[in-house]
Scaffold this active site. Sequence first.
Site, PDB file in Angstrom:
ATOM      1  N   ARG A  37      12.779  -3.179  -1.425  1.00 22.41           N
ATOM      2  CA  ARG A  37      12.549  -4.514  -0.866  1.00 22.41           C
ATOM      3  C   ARG A  37      13.630  -5.475  -1.347  1.00 22.41           C
ATOM      4  O   ARG A  37      14.195  -5.300  -2.436  1.00 22.41           O
ATOM      5  CB  ARG A  37      11.180  -5.052  -1.319  1.00 22.41           C
ATOM      6  CG  ARG A  37      10.035  -4.099  -1.066  1.00 22.41           C
ATOM      7  CD  ARG A  37       8.695  -4.808  -1.139  1.00 22.41           C
ATOM      8  NE  ARG A  37       8.279  -5.183  -2.491  1.00 22.41           N
ATOM      9  CZ  ARG A  37       7.035  -5.605  -2.761  1.00 22.41           C
ATOM     10  NH1 ARG A  37       6.135  -5.721  -1.786  1.00 22.41           N
ATOM     11  NH2 ARG A  37       6.704  -5.923  -3.997  1.00 22.41           N
ATOM     12  N   ASP A  51      -1.219   4.839 -10.475  1.00 19.60           N
ATOM     13  CA  ASP A  51      -0.291   5.940 -10.760  1.00 19.60           C
ATOM     14  C   ASP A  51       1.165   5.523 -10.596  1.00 19.60           C
ATOM     15  O   ASP A  51       2.072   6.333 -10.740  1.00 19.60           O
ATOM     16  CB  ASP A  51      -0.606   7.140  -9.858  1.00 19.60           C
ATOM     17  CG  ASP A  51      -0.586   6.767  -8.382  1.00 19.60           C
ATOM     18  OD1 ASP A  51      -0.136   5.648  -8.053  1.00 19.60           O
ATOM     19  OD2 ASP A  51      -1.030   7.587  -7.568  1.00 19.60           O
ATOM     20  N   GLY A 106       2.929  -3.188 -11.179  1.00 23.47           N
ATOM     21  CA  GLY A 106       2.350  -1.915 -11.618  1.00 23.47           C
ATOM     22  C   GLY A 106       3.052  -0.713 -11.021  1.00 23.47           C
ATOM     23  O   GLY A 106       2.872   0.417 -11.479  1.00 23.47           O
ATOM     24  N   LYS A 133       9.636  -0.246  -4.733  1.00 22.19           N
ATOM     25  CA  LYS A 133       8.169  -0.248  -4.788  1.00 22.19           C
ATOM     26  C   LYS A 133       7.694   1.194  -4.664  1.00 22.19           C
ATOM     27  O   LYS A 133       8.015   1.875  -3.687  1.00 22.19           O
ATOM     28  CB  LYS A 133       7.584  -1.094  -3.652  1.00 22.19           C
ATOM     29  CG  LYS A 133       6.056  -1.116  -3.651  1.00 22.19           C
ATOM     30  CD  LYS A 133       5.519  -2.133  -2.664  1.00 22.19           C
ATOM     31  CE  LYS A 133       3.998  -2.096  -2.576  1.00 22.19           C
ATOM     32  NZ  LYS A 133       3.492  -3.079  -1.612  1.00 22.19           N
ATOM     33  N   GLY A 159       0.659  -7.661 -12.746  1.00 21.78           N
ATOM     34  CA  GLY A 159       2.075  -7.370 -12.992  1.00 21.78           C
ATOM     35  C   GLY A 159       2.577  -6.299 -12.049  1.00 21.78           C
ATOM     36  O   GLY A 159       1.821  -5.735 -11.253  1.00 21.78           O
ATOM     37  N   ASP A 180      -1.878 -13.269  -6.411  1.00 22.08           N
ATOM     38  CA  ASP A 180      -0.720 -12.460  -6.831  1.00 22.08           C
ATOM     39  C   ASP A 180       0.049 -11.930  -5.621  1.00 22.08           C
ATOM     40  O   ASP A 180       1.101 -11.328  -5.792  1.00 22.08           O
ATOM     41  CB  ASP A 180      -1.164 -11.304  -7.738  1.00 22.08           C
ATOM     42  CG  ASP A 180      -2.252 -10.453  -7.109  1.00 22.08           C
ATOM     43  OD1 ASP A 180      -3.334 -11.008  -6.813  1.00 22.08           O
ATOM     44  OD2 ASP A 180      -2.031  -9.254  -6.893  1.00 22.08           O
ATOM     45  N   ASN A 181      -0.478 -12.146  -4.427  1.00 19.68           N
ATOM     46  CA  ASN A 181       0.242 -11.744  -3.216  1.00 19.68           C
ATOM     47  C   ASN A 181       0.790 -12.949  -2.461  1.00 19.68           C
ATOM     48  O   ASN A 181       1.046 -12.882  -1.262  1.00 19.68           O
ATOM     49  CB  ASN A 181      -0.666 -10.915  -2.302  1.00 19.68           C
ATOM     50  CG  ASN A 181      -0.977  -9.554  -2.909  1.00 19.68           C
ATOM     51  OD1 ASN A 181      -0.241  -9.058  -3.767  1.00 19.68           O
ATOM     52  ND2 ASN A 181      -2.063  -8.949  -2.476  1.00 19.68           N
TER      53      ASN A 181
END
Length: 497
Positions: free
Chosen positions: A184, A133, A101, A121, A99, A264-265
């Site tokens: 982005r 983090d 993050g 991002k 997800g 996921d990319n």
Amino acid sequence: MSPPDFAALPAVDTGLTWNNSFAALGPAFFTRLEPRPLPAPCFVAASPGAAALLGLDAGWLQSDAALRLFSGNALPQGGDPLASVYSGHQFGIWAGQLGDGRALLLGEAQTPQGPQEIQLKGSGLTPYSRMGDGRAVLRSSIREFLCSEAMHALGIPTTRALYLCGSPEPVRREAIETAAVVTRVAPSFIRFGHFEHFAARGQFDELRQLADYVIARFYPECLDGAGFGGNPYAALLQAVSERTAALVAQWQAVGFCHGVLNTDNMSILGLTIDYGPFQFLDAFDPGHICNHSDQHGRYAFGQQPGVVYWNLYRLGQALQPLIGDPAIAMAALESFKALYPAEFIARMRAKLGLATAHEDDAPLIDAILHLLTDNAVDYPIFWRRLSHAVAGGDFEPVRDLFADRAGLDRWLLAYQEHAALDGRTLEADLMLRSNPRFVLRNHLGEQAIRAAEAGNFSEVHTLQALLEHPFDEHPGFEAHAGFPPDWAQNISISCSS
Ligand code: AMP
Ligand code: MG
């Protein structure tokens, strides 16, 4: 690590009309939340091209309001910020839930080119941060900002980068670095992993809802399921396979290694997404690994077409419950196998200055790639010198690149004979438009990063200007188009970002 800050943030009027169609999918797909403000933000760079795409005034990007907005210290009026959930295969292994993050979708701006999602991002913790983090460091954010816009200028589908800001906030990676946020832009940030998420959980209603959303917005031509007996999901799989084949062909032709091709990319729109340890090749080497965490070379340069097909196969598996018959899904994936080689040859043909196709183009391309590998020839410099040689007739600068000059001479002869087949001629203009003089080599990024970490962003701006027009000569910037220095070999780019 402190929890996300849910304090209501002030609103900024961007002049854009905001909406968030992804949010309409419902709470199974995301968590609504606000960014965690980046403390003491400072402007690093903005992209006039991305601003124009959105219909934003490039001057406004220099304002305090823009800095507040894109550092997560304010929200856009009319936005609907959220972090989306997805899953994925990482290095070939099912990783379960991932997800956003550290990314936050601010919303979707209505533009003359259609809706564009705007995402921060590095904007703080989300429910999907796992052990992270929620931050991104300046180093990797500069790389993502510059490369997104550079890829666009090369004509390669990519998420865009609108804005980059930094902060003195310390962030721990291998060493202590400082935080940054990249803004982005893309029509959608949906990944293969979004589909895998709902398929793996047996949430087939949500899976169908997601697929219907993607088809309606981005692949309306798939609605009638033409070619698949009216099955729109098989048509979607085929269309995504085709876009992805075209994308990876462009990566291979330009010498771009993504470095982390986890599912996921992988963008469902066939965009280059999630710039991490990527690298533009210096010396040509199909075995080149740009991610120092990739010990086995799963994502080595020459592996990319195969691993991208592997990822499409996972997407096919995820869509299986909607498609039905596995044979239909396999048939939809077949398009990749046909299209990838055709697209690759087409791109290489342009690099060679051949405007029309001949059936023997492939062996000629193979032969030069072998010679480049065996002689460890610098990839961008070879193509640029070849372009100038064809334009001006002096092939010595090309020959100088090869230890095996006899081998090169044989190839050059074959090239010239081959080019004359069917009355073709070599088109130097096409070559100069297809072989960039400037790419974001690791050492160029590294120099800009070192200066930026010391508070000087001028090299970021210089690179940005060169990479915006990568096919132009830019007199005075010869060094930026030159060979990498010896120290470039020691730059180690990890996944940590
Ligand atoms: P990547 O390999 O960078 O695409 O990231 C893989 C997953 O890890 C994604 O779900 C990211 O959102 C998440 N992630 C990466 N870095 C961080 C971070 N510093 N904090 C929180 N999540 C992260
Ligand atoms: Mg990612």
